[in-house]
Every structure is written in structure tokens, then in C-alpha cells.
Design an enzyme around this catalytic site. Structure first.
Site, PDB file in Angstrom:
ATOM      1  N   SER A  11      30.203  -6.039   0.375  1.00 46.37           N
ATOM      2  CA  SER A  11      31.035  -5.509   1.081  1.00 46.37           C
ATOM      3  C   SER A  11      32.293  -6.834   1.469  1.00 46.37           C
ATOM      4  CB  SER A  11      30.496  -5.083   2.430  1.00 46.37           C
ATOM      5  OG  SER A  11      29.973  -6.317   2.962  1.00 46.37           O
TER       6      SER A  11
ATOM      7  N   ASP B  27      38.197  -1.757  -7.875  1.00 43.17           N
ATOM      8  CA  ASP B  27      39.206  -2.019  -6.982  1.00 43.17           C
ATOM      9  C   ASP B  27      40.379  -3.042  -7.530  1.00 43.17           C
ATOM     10  OD1 ASP B  27      37.579  -0.893  -5.253  1.00 43.17           O
ATOM     11  OD2 ASP B  27      36.846  -2.604  -4.266  1.00 43.17           O
TER      12      ASP B  27
ATOM     13  N   TYR C   8      34.001   1.533   6.910  1.00 44.38           N
ATOM     14  CA  TYR C   8      32.949   2.612   6.982  1.00 44.38           C
ATOM     15  C   TYR C   8      33.110   3.330   8.362  1.00 44.38           C
ATOM     16  CZ  TYR C   8      30.726  -0.180   3.800  1.00 44.38           C
ATOM     17  OH  TYR C   8      30.842  -0.743   2.397  1.00 44.38           O
TER      18      TYR C   8
ATOM     19  N   ASN D 103      32.463  -2.444  -8.608  1.00 40.95           N
ATOM     20  CA  ASN D 103      31.427  -1.973  -7.820  1.00 40.95           C
ATOM     21  C   ASN D 103      30.348  -1.160  -8.520  1.00 40.95           C
ATOM     22  OD1 ASN D 103      32.052  -3.139  -5.046  1.00 40.95           O
ATOM     23  ND2 ASN D 103      33.831  -2.087  -5.597  1.00 40.95           N
TER      24      ASN D 103
ATOM     25  N   GLY E 215      30.003   2.905  -2.217  1.00 35.67           N
ATOM     26  CA  GLY E 215      29.460   3.950  -1.340  1.00 35.67           C
ATOM     27  C   GLY E 215      29.436   5.269  -1.293  1.00 35.67           C
TER      28      GLY E 215
ATOM     29  N   ARG F  73      33.187   2.014  -9.494  1.00 36.32           N
ATOM     30  CA  ARG F  73      34.498   1.965  -8.831  1.00 36.32           C
ATOM     31  C   ARG F  73      35.114   0.527  -8.995  1.00 36.32           C
ATOM     32  NH1 ARG F  73      33.992   1.508  -2.881  1.00 36.32           N
ATOM     33  NH2 ARG F  73      34.800  -0.695  -3.251  1.00 36.32           N
TER      34      ARG F  73
ATOM     35  N   GLU G 277      37.714  -6.627  -8.426  1.00 38.21           N
ATOM     36  CA  GLU G 277      36.211  -6.416  -8.818  1.00 38.21           C
ATOM     37  C   GLU G 277      35.848  -4.975  -9.304  1.00 38.21           C
ATOM     38  OE1 GLU G 277      35.434  -7.102  -4.355  1.00 38.21           O
ATOM     39  OE2 GLU G 277      33.701  -5.791  -4.952  1.00 38.21           O
TER      40      GLU G 277
ATOM     41  N   GLU H 211      23.897  -4.854   3.816  1.00 41.47           N
ATOM     42  CA  GLU H 211      24.585  -3.567   3.839  1.00 41.47           C
ATOM     43  C   GLU H 211      23.469  -2.588   3.968  1.00 41.47           C
ATOM     44  OE1 GLU H 211      27.910  -3.274   0.768  1.00 41.47           O
ATOM     45  OE2 GLU H 211      26.760  -4.789   0.016  1.00 41.47           O
TER      46      GLU H 211
END
Lengths: 316, 460
Positions: free
Chosen positions: A150, A258, A217, A274, A278, A256, A272, A14
Site C-alpha cells: 500500500s 500503476d 480505501y 500489484n 484490492g 493491476r 509498479e 494491510e
């Protein structure tokens, strides 16, 4: 004025996303009046950190090394305060298998799954158990690498015939792969700042049934709705789950989480967490903060403040 | 003035999204691009690029030519030039084309900013959204985004060891005609094709040119590598077979001199050339006068063919090294092409492997290639990969291929274990297959075929 080293790039898959995150963070920090030293993380990281002698490091790295506790370990060793989660928090978020086991144990709903290493298949005959797994999870099955940040390497297997190739693909990215029950429904992201949930972002894929790496993205490929159009009760439940996960996994500063809102049952499942979501133009955390009235600069400023605030010990 | 990019919010993003032209929706940004970014790390042996080896061009020569150009032409070099290019440069182009047996008039040439600009200008001039472009399968990965950005419907024709299957082309043209769709042009790289490495036979060249004439279709002949032939007899260009009535010829100095000077050219029928010229005016007025004069100064030395010969010797050795390494390290399930020239070898693996994922694994061993999907507009090509042999030295080629062979064997072994084909597939991983003789491989070129009647339908 604070001297901030922005760690970006690195060797992970990434890298490009991280460079974009880093560039935005650098702009914001400069506008806030901080002294900024950008560091593309490589072999000379320790030397460069010693030279820069920052008051704080802003870790804008994604994926392996940057998000899995490796860089955090170095920063702790060097005595440099840093943004985001500590070593253990990062490790638990980066490894989806560990995170899911922790959630299962704590009673937080996460889709049923089975995880294996390549060795399990090669040396322990795990392939013989695939039929049973397929029966329990039912098709389509999501196959994903355990520690790829990702969407790279994530496959849907729609039939038993598709499982081996999906596993081979996922094993390209990680030594451990999980097969997970597919939850059909809406994809929600709950960003957290200092442990508090921000407005929820819903990712609505425009073309594919699963939004791919590039879509995440690329402006215009996926539409994001923030705040997500959900009932109050669902919103509160999702936010509460995200707060629980943040605390459970030992996150710090921001993160974050999800989730999927299952269409058939209305149940929420955590996919999951993070540790370093991003921070690009299309990233979800900045969108969520904005919806809460926190502009990008203020968000970055707050993340730095949290890093400098006295924090509870990160290590047992 | 400080940039205020950090203030971009979701609301701004929505607003931008509304401003983008519809063609941006089909412009490809792929996982592959992010993966490819990592191939630039110094520790990675990259067999991914299409790079000529510019290290062989002597620095003293570059300095001397530049000094001479400055002494003779300083003010011209710093000035705008005509859109069609400087006569002195066009004379060099006439000379390069003549070296391949192609006669062309100076007036039929448009000097462009790299060969890539010809592809862009031809699309700009000929293609309306939804128009059909016929290309080879696989095709030049750099052409795919150009075709996409003009919202073309790309129909790809399979190839074998003799290049594009012209019989399949005919069937496709018939089918398209029946559907009331007429392709605007046929894009082909007849010699040492990128990425497949194969060369169109003389019979097919003749037939293709004849077809274009009969059906009044244009052919875009992309010929960057024609002069980089390492064995076999040279074949005539499509342009020379056709006389230039229905062939737009694309040439470039990138592979015979340097890609850094960004100079290519088109030789086209006058009415087409005029439109290309107008298109170029809007794009960049003219190509760099400085590098055009660099070229003409360089050609005045009359040594360009010596340099080309040295490149041919160098690349021939590297090609042979790569072919030997492939025979030694790739498993029997793999097949690959045996190019007589150019820069690329195309390898095809069992269909259950996806080379984009394979690239991730290869990158962890510090080696890179181009995943085959990049060479298709329709998502095919996942099991193939492109290998470049011109850009790195022989030791790196051997080591790079060894590493790629290792990851392929691991994946095949794992798949075997998962499907029960090789219980305890460890031996499939560690036991290298007996080296296949390279002879005869040209006969077993396996290029993935599309399903019957398959074409891009998601372009719009």
C-alpha cells in the site's frame, strides 16, 4: 458447485483491507452458487486448508506473505489450485526493486531510481553517496519501501534535509528502500484480466498532493475517474505497457499496473505492478471491470475459472 | 434474503459519495487505524489500549451480583428506563463523586452510555460547524474523531508537567476573541491526563475555573482516572472548585468498575443538562437499565472501594515497572512523563522520528503503542507515543518496553548514519544508555508545541 477457500486477513499491515476484500469475494462466490470456506490466515493455515480440501483457493490477501509468493508456495505444495499469479510472478511484483530492474532491462519506462538496504547505509557508507543521488533525481524525491503493497511508508523528500527522516520512515516497513525520481502528472491504474487490459482508472487526489493510505480505501477522499479521460493514443499506449508488464513479470489471472502520465512530457512511466490488487468497495480493479461491462460477480467468477484452467508451468 | 453488496459498482459508489454528509469528509480514517487492527493479534504485546485489567474482577462476584439483580429486579432490568438514568444508579454516582470530594445533587446527573457519550452529547448540544473547541495538546485520542464529526475547529493548548498551560490558554482566548470567535467549551482531563499522564496543578485549576467564570465559558472536565491516584495528595476537581456553574463534569464507571457495562455520566448546570438529556433521547433513549441495576446492586455490597484499592495497588506496581523499564531501555534522546496516577505514560522522541512508521517496525517485533499523532487534530505529535501500563502484566510491560526501546535505538542509529552524526552508527544501536534516574523526569516533560498561532484550518 465448486468448493472455494477464500484466504483473507493474515498478519500483513494491510490486514483490514484484505478482510474487506475477502468479505466481498465471499459474498460474490456464494451468490454464484459456490461453497465458500473463509480462512483468516494464521498459524493453522496448512491444517485448515487440509481440512477444507477446497477445489480452489481464492487468495484475497494483500501485502507481505499473501502477495509475495509465500502463501502461493504453500498452496503449490499442497496441490491446491489458486487464483492470481504464481510464486515467481508474485515475488517479482511484490519487490518493486526487482520489478523495476526487470522493466528497465526490457525497455519499459519506469522512473529512475536507486535502491539500498539498511546495511548499505550502516556498513558500506552509502550515505556518502546520497548527494549524488539527490543531484541525479532532483527534488522532490519519492522515498519508498521496496515491498510494501500500500502507500504506507511512502514519503516525498522536498529537500536534502528531508531525505534522512524519509529513509528512516521507509525502512520501518522494509529492509530495502528505493529513492525514485518524482514524476509529476496524472496517476493511472490499468487493471488486467487474463492478460487483457481493462478500461483505465485515473485517481484524482482531492486534498493532498499525494494521496495517502487512508484515501485509497475511503470513499469520498479520492475521486476515481473510469474510463480515464485520455486520448485514444495514450490509452492504447498505457494499456500496451500494462500488458507488457503483466507478461514480463509472469502474472497470471489478474493484476493491476500503476503508471504516471508525466505532465511536462506526455510520457508514460510504470511505477509498479500489484499481483493482488484490492477487491474492496473502492478498489480500482472492480471499477475497471465494471466499466468494461463485467460486474463484480462475473469478475470473481472469471478469476476462479482462470485459476482452474490448465495453466503453463509457473516454475522453471 | 441474500445481500447484494457484491454488485456495488463505481457508479453506486459515486452515488453514495453524493449522499454523505459534509461532516464525513473530516471524519478520520487513518493508516493508523489499520495498523492498530494488527495490535489485536494474540502474539502482540499491546501497550496501545486504554484498557483497565478486568481479569481482576472475580467471576463469582459477577455471577452473584447478576443473580441478585435478576432475583430482585428482573422485569425492571429488562425494561426501558428514564433518559436521565435510574435514581439508584445516580445515588452510586453521587457516592463515587463524593469519594473525590465533589458534592453533586442527584438531579444534576445524566447517566450516559460510557463517558464517550458525554463528549458526543456536549458537542451535539454546543457545537455548530466551525465553532472552536479548546483542548489540551496532546488530547484524548478518542475525543478527536468526536470533535471532527461535529466539524469543530480544535485549538490545542500546550501542556507541561503541571498540565494545561493556562497562561497560553488566556492568550489563545484573547486571540480568538480578537478574531471574533468564542470557544464553545474548553475540554480538559485535569488528572493523569490521557495521553500525557500529567496532572493540572491546584493553582492552574483555580485559574482555569476563574477564567471560565469571567469569560462565561463552559469547561468539560473529563475525569475518568481521578480515583486512580498512586502517590501524592488528591486535588479538588474543577467541578468542586467551581460549584458546577461553568463546569460540565464527565465521569465513568469504566475505570473504577468495568468498561464493559458502558456507563458514564455527566453532571452539568441544569440548563445544559436539559439539552444534553434531549440530545440523549434522540441518540439512544436511555442507557442500559440492566447494567445500571448491576451497578446499584454492586454498590449495595459496599465493596467498591476495596476493589478500587486493589486496582490502585496493581496499577501502581505496573506504572513503576514501566518507568523502570523506560529508564533502562529508552535512549537518552527520549523523554517521558511520570504520572502520579491514571493509565498512561507519554514519551517523546527526536523530532525526525515518526511514531506511526515506528509502530510498523514495532509490530514486526510484536509490540504496539499509540502513535502520538492520534492525540492531535492538526497532524502534530508525530514524534510522540502513548504507552499504557494498566492492561498487561509486569513481565509483558518489561518485554514490551525493551522491544520498543530496541526499535527506537535502531531508528536513531540509522538517522545518525544517514546524517553523518554517528558514522557507522551500529554502536548507537547496540549500546544501551546508562539508566537515567527516574527522579527529576517530571521536570523535563517535553510536549511538542505548535507553531505560534497555529490552528486547524483544514476542518472544513
Amino acid at each position: 458447485m465448486t468448493r472455494v477457500a477464500v484466504l483473507k486477513g493474515g498478519r500483513s499491515l494491510e490486514r483490514q483491507v484484505s478482510l474487506r476484500s475477502g468479505a466481498r469475494v465471499e459474498d460474490a462466490l456464494a451468490d454464484l452458487g459456490h461453497e465458500v470456506v473463509g480462512i483468516d490466515v494464521g498459524h493453522d493455515l496448512v491444517t485448515r486448508l487440509r481440512e477444507a480440501a477446497p477445489d480452489v483457493a481464492f487468495v484475497a490477501l494483500h501485502g507481505r506473505d499473501g502477495e509475495d509468493g509465500t502463501v502461493q508456495e504453500l498452496l503449490e505444495l499442497l496441490g491446491i489450485p489458486f487464483t492470481g499469479s504464481g510464486v515467481w510472478g508474485c515475488m517479482r511484483c511484490a519487490d518493486k526493486v526487482i520489478a523495476k530492474h526487470a522493466m528497465t532491462e526490457a525497455g519499459i519506462p519506469t522512473p529512475e531510481f536507486y535502491a539500498f538496504t539498511e546495511t548499505a547505509f550502516k556498513e558500506l557508507g552509502a550515505a556518502d553517496a546520497l548527494g549524488e543521488i539527490e543531484q541525479r533525481l532532483a527534488f522532490p524525491i519519492v522515498v519508498k519501501p521496496s515491498d510494501q503493497g500500500s502507500a504506507l511508508g511512502i514519503r516525498f523528500a522536498r529537500s536534502a534535509g528531508e531525505v534522512p527522516a524519509a529513509l528512516v520512515a521507509a525502512f520501518s516497513y522494509s529492509e530495502r528502500v528505493l529513492l525514485e525520481r518524482h514524476v509529476h502528472g496524472r496517476e493511472l491504474a490499468v487493471s488486467l484480466l487474463d492478460g487483457e487490459a481493462l478500461p483505465i482508472v485515473e485517481a484524482v487526489p482531492r486534498e493532498e498532493d499525494f494521496y495517502d493510505f487512508s484515501a485509497r480505501y475511503t470513499i469520498g477522499r479520492t475521486s476515481f475517474v473510469c474510463p480515464a479521460q485520455l486520448g485514444d493514443e495514450t490509452t492504447e499506449r498505457a494499456q500496451a505497457l500494462a500488458r507488457d508488464v503483466f507478461a514480463l513479470l509472469g502474472c497470471r489471472g489478474f493484476a493491476r499496473v500503476d503508471l504516471m502520465l508525466e505532465e511536462a512530457t506526455g510520457e508514460l512511466f510504470v511505477l509498479e505492478a500489484n499481483a493482488i490488487p484490492g477487491l474492496t468497495e473502492t478498489s480500482l480493479l472492480p471499477q475497471a471491470a465494471d466499466a468494461a461491462g463485467i460486474g463484480f460477480e462475473a469478475l470473481i467468477g472469471r478469476i476462479v475459472e482462470l485459476a482452474l484452467a490448465p495453466a503453463p508451468a509457473q516454475r522453471a | 434474503m441474500s445481500r447484494d453488496r457484491s454488485r456495488a459498482t463505481s457508479r453506486d459508489l459515486e452515488r453514495y459519495a453524493g449522499l454523505f454528509a459534509s461532516r464525513t469528509k473530516v471524519m478520520k480514517s487513518s493508516a493508523m487505524r489499520d495498523l492498530m487492527a494488527i495490535t489485536e493479534r494474540p502474539e502482540v504485546i499491546s501497550l496501545a489500549g486504554g484498557l483497565p485489567d478486568t481479569s481482576t474482577f472475580p467471576a463469582e462476584s459477577l455471577a452473584a451480583i447478576t443473580a441478585k439483580m435478576a432475583a430482585e429486579n428482573a422485569s425492571r432490568a429488562l425494561q426501558y428506563g428514564p433518559t436521565e438514568g435510574l435514581d439508584a444508579t445516580k445515588d452510586c454516582i453521587v457516592e463515587v463523586m463524593a469519594a473525590e470530594g465533589t458534592t453533586v445533587d442527584r438531579e444534576d446527573i445524566l447517566v450516559t452510555t460510557g463517558g464517550q457519550q458525554v463528549i458526543d452529547l456536549v458537542c451535539k448540544t454546543l457545537v455548530d460547524p466551525g465553532d472552536v473547541i479548546v483542548a489540551e495538546a496532546p488530547t484524548y485520542p478518542g475525543a478527536v474523531p468526536a470533535f471532527m464529526s461535529y466539524e469543530a475547529d480544535v485549538v490545542q493548548i500546550a501542556m507541561d508537567a503541571d498540565g494545561m498551560r493556562v497562561d497560553e490558554l488566556e492568550e489563545t482566548l484573547d486571540r480568538l476573541e480578537a478574531e471574533g470567535r468564542r470557544p464553545k467549551f474548553i475540554y480538559t482531563i485535569p488528572s493523569f491526563q490521557n495521553p500525557a499522564g500529567v496532572t493540572m496543578s491546584l493553582t492552574r485549576r483555580r485559574r482555569l475555573v476563574q477564567l471560565a467564570r469571567e469569560r462565561e465559558l463552559l469547561v468539560l472536565e473529563d475525569n475518568p482516572y481521578g480515583l486512580l491516584r498512586y502517590e501524592g495528595e488528591p486535588l479538588p476537581t474543577l467541578h468542586s472548585l467551581d460549584g458546577g456553574d461553568f463546569v460540565i463534569y464527565l465521569g465513568t464507571f469504566s475505570k473504577v468498575l468495568s468498561p464493559g457495562i458502558r456507563l458514564g455520566w455527566a453532571a452539568a448546570p441544569p440548563p445544559v443538562l436539559e439539552k444534553l438529556n434531549l440530545g440523549k433521547q434522540a441518540t439512544d433513549l436511555c442507557s442500559s437499565t440492566m447494567t445500571q441495576l448491576f451497578v446499584s446492586t454492586y454498590f449495595a455490597h459496599d465493596r467498591w472501594e476495596d476493589y478500587l484499592r486493589s486496582l490502585r495497588d496493581l496499577y501502581r506496581r505496573r506504572r513503576d515497572t514501566m518507568l523502570d523499564a523506560l529508564a533502562e531501555h529508552l535512549p537518552p534522546e527520549a523523554s517521558w512523563t511520570r504520572p502520579q496516577g491514571g493509565l498512561f505514560i507519554w514519551a517523546t522522541l527526536p523530532e525526525y522520528l515518526d511514531t506511526t512508521d515506528l509502530l510498523a517496525r514495532a509490530l514486526s517485533r510484536n509490540v504496539a503503542f499509540v502513535p502520538g499523532r492520534a492525540a492531535y487534530a492538526d497532524g502534530r505529535g508525530a514524534a510522540s507515543l502513548r504507552l499504557n501500563f494498566s492492561g498487561v502484566g509486569e513481565d509483558d510491560i518489561r518485554e514490551g518496553v525493551r522491544r520498543i526501546g530496541a526499535v527506537i535505538r535502531e531508528q536513531i542509529g540509522l538517522y545518525g548514519t544517514l546524517t553523518g552524526a554517528h558514522p557507522g552508527g551500529a554502536d548507537a544501536i547496540t549500546e544501551p544508555a546508562a539508566a537515567e534516574p527516574a527522579v527529576g523526569l517530571a521536570d523535563v516533560v517535553e510536549l511538542p508545541r505548535g507553531r505560534e498561532g497555529e490552528r486547524r484550518s483544514d476542518a472544513r
